[in-house]
Design an enzyme around this catalytic site. Structure first.
Site, PDB file in Angstrom:
ATOM      1  N   ASP A 204       0.856  -1.182   0.000  1.00 21.32           N
ATOM      2  CA  ASP A 204       0.000   0.000   0.000  1.00 21.32           C
ATOM      3  C   ASP A 204       0.893   1.234   0.000  1.00 21.32           C
ATOM      4  O   ASP A 204       2.113   1.118  -0.049  1.00 21.32           O
ATOM      5  CB  ASP A 204      -0.925  -0.006   1.232  1.00 21.32           C
ATOM      6  CG  ASP A 204      -0.163   0.169   2.545  1.00 21.32           C
ATOM      7  OD1 ASP A 204       1.078   0.277   2.524  1.00 21.32           O
ATOM      8  OD2 ASP A 204      -0.825   0.218   3.596  1.00 21.32           O
ATOM      9  N   ASP A 206       1.382   4.788   2.317  1.00 21.95           N
ATOM     10  CA  ASP A 206       0.974   5.384   3.593  1.00 21.95           C
ATOM     11  C   ASP A 206       1.403   6.851   3.664  1.00 21.95           C
ATOM     12  O   ASP A 206       2.540   7.177   3.307  1.00 21.95           O
ATOM     13  CB  ASP A 206       1.641   4.637   4.758  1.00 21.95           C
ATOM     14  CG  ASP A 206       1.470   3.130   4.671  1.00 21.95           C
ATOM     15  OD1 ASP A 206       0.383   2.642   4.983  1.00 21.95           O
ATOM     16  OD2 ASP A 206       2.441   2.436   4.275  1.00 21.95           O
ATOM     17  N   ASP A 300      -3.312   4.355   2.790  1.00 24.88           N
ATOM     18  CA  ASP A 300      -3.645   4.670   4.181  1.00 24.88           C
ATOM     19  C   ASP A 300      -3.268   6.115   4.473  1.00 24.88           C
ATOM     20  O   ASP A 300      -2.152   6.530   4.198  1.00 24.88           O
ATOM     21  CB  ASP A 300      -2.866   3.761   5.150  1.00 24.88           C
ATOM     22  CG  ASP A 300      -3.564   2.437   5.403  1.00 24.88           C
ATOM     23  OD1 ASP A 300      -4.624   2.195   4.792  1.00 24.88           O
ATOM     24  OD2 ASP A 300      -3.047   1.648   6.212  1.00 24.88           O
TER      25      ASP A 300
HETATM   26  N1  DCP Z   1       2.304   0.016  11.765  1.00 30.01           N
HETATM   27  C1  DCP Z   1       2.504  -0.645  12.958  1.00 30.01           C
HETATM   28  N2  DCP Z   1       1.534  -1.444  13.458  1.00 30.01           N
HETATM   29  C2  DCP Z   1       0.390  -1.627  12.786  1.00 30.01           C
HETATM   30  C3  DCP Z   1       0.175  -0.966  11.580  1.00 30.01           C
HETATM   31  C4  DCP Z   1       1.154  -0.148  11.091  1.00 30.01           C
HETATM   32  O1  DCP Z   1       3.548  -0.513  13.576  1.00 30.01           O
HETATM   33  N3  DCP Z   1      -0.539  -2.429  13.290  1.00 30.01           N
HETATM   34  C5  DCP Z   1       3.345   0.897  11.231  1.00 30.01           C
HETATM   35  C6  DCP Z   1       4.566   0.165  10.837  1.00 30.01           C
HETATM   36  C7  DCP Z   1       4.469   0.033   9.371  1.00 30.01           C
HETATM   37  C8  DCP Z   1       3.691   1.252   8.983  1.00 30.01           C
HETATM   38  O2  DCP Z   1       2.862   1.533  10.077  1.00 30.01           O
HETATM   39  O3  DCP Z   1       5.714   0.013   8.757  1.00 30.01           O
HETATM   40  C9  DCP Z   1       2.883   1.067   7.755  1.00 30.01           C
HETATM   41  O4  DCP Z   1       2.167  -0.153   7.779  1.00 30.01           O
HETATM   42  P1  DCP Z   1       2.139  -1.108   6.525  1.00 30.01           P
HETATM   43  O5  DCP Z   1       1.312  -2.289   6.904  1.00 30.01           O
HETATM   44  O6  DCP Z   1       1.720  -0.351   5.322  1.00 30.01           O
HETATM   45  O7  DCP Z   1       3.653  -1.610   6.395  1.00 30.01           O
HETATM   46  P2  DCP Z   1       4.821  -1.160   5.434  1.00 30.01           P
HETATM   47  O8  DCP Z   1       4.489   0.131   4.782  1.00 30.01           O
HETATM   48  O9  DCP Z   1       6.044  -1.205   6.262  1.00 30.01           O
HETATM   49  O10 DCP Z   1       4.898  -2.327   4.391  1.00 30.01           O
HETATM   50  P3  DCP Z   1       4.283  -2.429   2.919  1.00 30.01           P
HETATM   51  O11 DCP Z   1       5.391  -2.046   2.011  1.00 30.01           O
HETATM   52  O12 DCP Z   1       3.888  -3.850   2.767  1.00 30.01           O
HETATM   53  O13 DCP Z   1       3.119  -1.497   2.837  1.00 30.01           O
HETATM   54 MG    MG Z   2       2.751   0.400   3.651  1.00 28.07          MG
END
Ligand code: DCP
Ligand code: MG
Length: 374
Positions: A204, A206, A300
């Site tokens: 996604d 963010d 998000d």
């Molecule tokens: N986050 C967290 N705990 C959660 C949700 C989010 O700590 N329950 C934080 C850490 C993540 C960030 O928010 O790195 C964004 O969530 P993502 O699920 O989008 O994760 P990433 O952006 O790191 O990975 P991706 O590339 O798969 O979107």
């Molecule tokens: Mg993400």
């Protein structure tokens, strides 16, 4: 011992937030294996086991060299008995029996396919799996009543499981920036999550939104969402309100790790048409009805008050394990509580206007986003 095999590591600290963990590292074969087992544990709702595998993988990601033999692992932290066994197997045989069995198991495949539907968590997927539902098409034929998120998830299943590229993230960023500036001039928007850590793809995109005049950000999310909706950029959205209680002593102490910011989970309609106005990602989506000039992307949005911005930025940049390790370090090593809203030294609120200040409060060396890929 074979000469030249000893890793030139003097000591490796045991918390991931004490280490530099770059995106590209030297032990992908090992960390891929451990990640499968972590994923399987998480899908089976065995969180403790999942974290143990994630910690072991993160340790390997931070090593400056490729591990070629198990003897090189002596003295390293974070490697539990089970993880060590898997690592040794992969080093000796090239594969781990347990990993092979997992990736080929009907349950693992089904759980991955079902939780790959936006709006479907491990609990729901497990319930469906027990009813004999293994794929999204099984689900569609089952006649189950789906909620709005899940209906969108099924509808855009293939696209939402297609990695979002950096150019697509940049294009989405331009749209969100236009929305934010249109409804509140002076508001600021920052790319967070995996893309901020330097990832070239993500599941996604963010974004964190704030305004330098504290209070101006209140009620911002519904306005941003309305603007985006009016312009036809949203295929789905669910906004959750800010339920965070503030007092004179600073933001309330976290009752859990749950964030209480204004947040919007959405699915964007991103034009991929090179003839299109501002977006040129040049990617054609194939559908049952043939190619089309836009794709669905998970986005998000989070709004934070300016005073909490540094905490929100740190808390939303990830990785998930890095965040978990920061909080564990804070509690166990410093008797502090860290959230995406604030840092408390027992009852005392510690102010910070940058990530650097938060690391300093925590007695940690500053780790830049690109080295938080634990
Ligand atoms: N986050 C967290 N705990 C959660 C949700 C989010 O700590 N329950 C934080 C850490 C993540 C960030 O928010 O790195 C964004 O969530 P993502 O699920 O989008 O994760 P990433 O952006 O790191 O990975 P991706 O590339 O798969 O979107
Ligand atoms: Mg993400």
């Amino acid at each position: 011992e074979k000469p030249g095999l000893e890793l030139t590591v003097v000591s490796v600290p045991s918390y991931a937030c004490q280490r530099h963990t770059p995106l590209l590292h030297h032990n992908t074969i090992l960390t891929d294996a451990l990640s499968i087992l972590a994923e399987n544990a998480e899908l089976s709702e065995n969180e403790g086991r999942g974290v143990a595998f994630r910690r072991a993988a993160a340790l390997l990601k931070s090593l400056p060299q490729e591990v070629r033999g198990a003897e090189q692992l002596r003295g390293l932290p974070c490697l539990g008995e089970h993880s060590l066994r898997v690592i040794k197997e992969v080093l000796e045989d090239g594969v781990s029996h347990e990993v092979e069995t997992t990736t080929h198991s009907e349950q693992f495949k089904a759980m991955k396919a079902l939780t790959g539907i936006f709006g479907v968590g491990a609990k729901t997927a497990d319930r469906w799996f027990r009813e004999g539902i293994h794929t999204p098409s099984n689900l569609q034929r089952s006649g189950h009543t789906l909620n709005r998120a899940q209906r969108a998830g099924v509808c855009y299943y293939d696209e939402l499981n297609l990695p979002v590229t950096k150019p697509e993230a940049v294009a989405i960023g331009q749209i969100v920036e236009r929305a934010v500036h249109a409804v509140l001039p002076g508001a600021e928007m920052t790319l967070i999550g995996g893309f901020r850590r330097g990832k070239q793809t993500g599941h996604d995109v963010d974004f964190l939104i704030t305004h330098p005049d504290e209070g101006r950000e209140e009620g911002l999310m519904p306005k941003v969402v309305s603007w985006l909706e009016a312009q036809g950029f949203l295929l789905y959205q669910k906004t959750t309100g800010n339920s965070y209680l503030e007092s004179k002593e600073g933001p309330a102490r976290p009752a859990s790790n749950m964030d209480r910011f204004e947040r919007c989970f959405s699915i964007f309609r991103l034009s991929t048409d090179n003839e299109g106005r501002e977006i040129q990602t040049g990617r054609e989506i194939q559908t049952g009805e043939g190619p089309r000039s836009w794709r669905a992307v998970r986005v998000d949005l989070v709004v934070s008050p300016y005073s909490q911005f540094a905490f929100a930025l740190l808390g939303w940049t990830g990785s998930k394990l890095f965040e978990r390790e920061l909080r564990r370090w804070a509690i166990h090593e410093k008797a502090m509580t860290l959230s995406s809203h604030a840092l408390y030294d027992r009852k005392r609120y510690l102010r910070a206007s940058s990530e650097e200040e938060i690391f300093a409060h925590l007695g940690l060396e500053y780790i830049p986003p690109c080295d938080r890929n634990a």
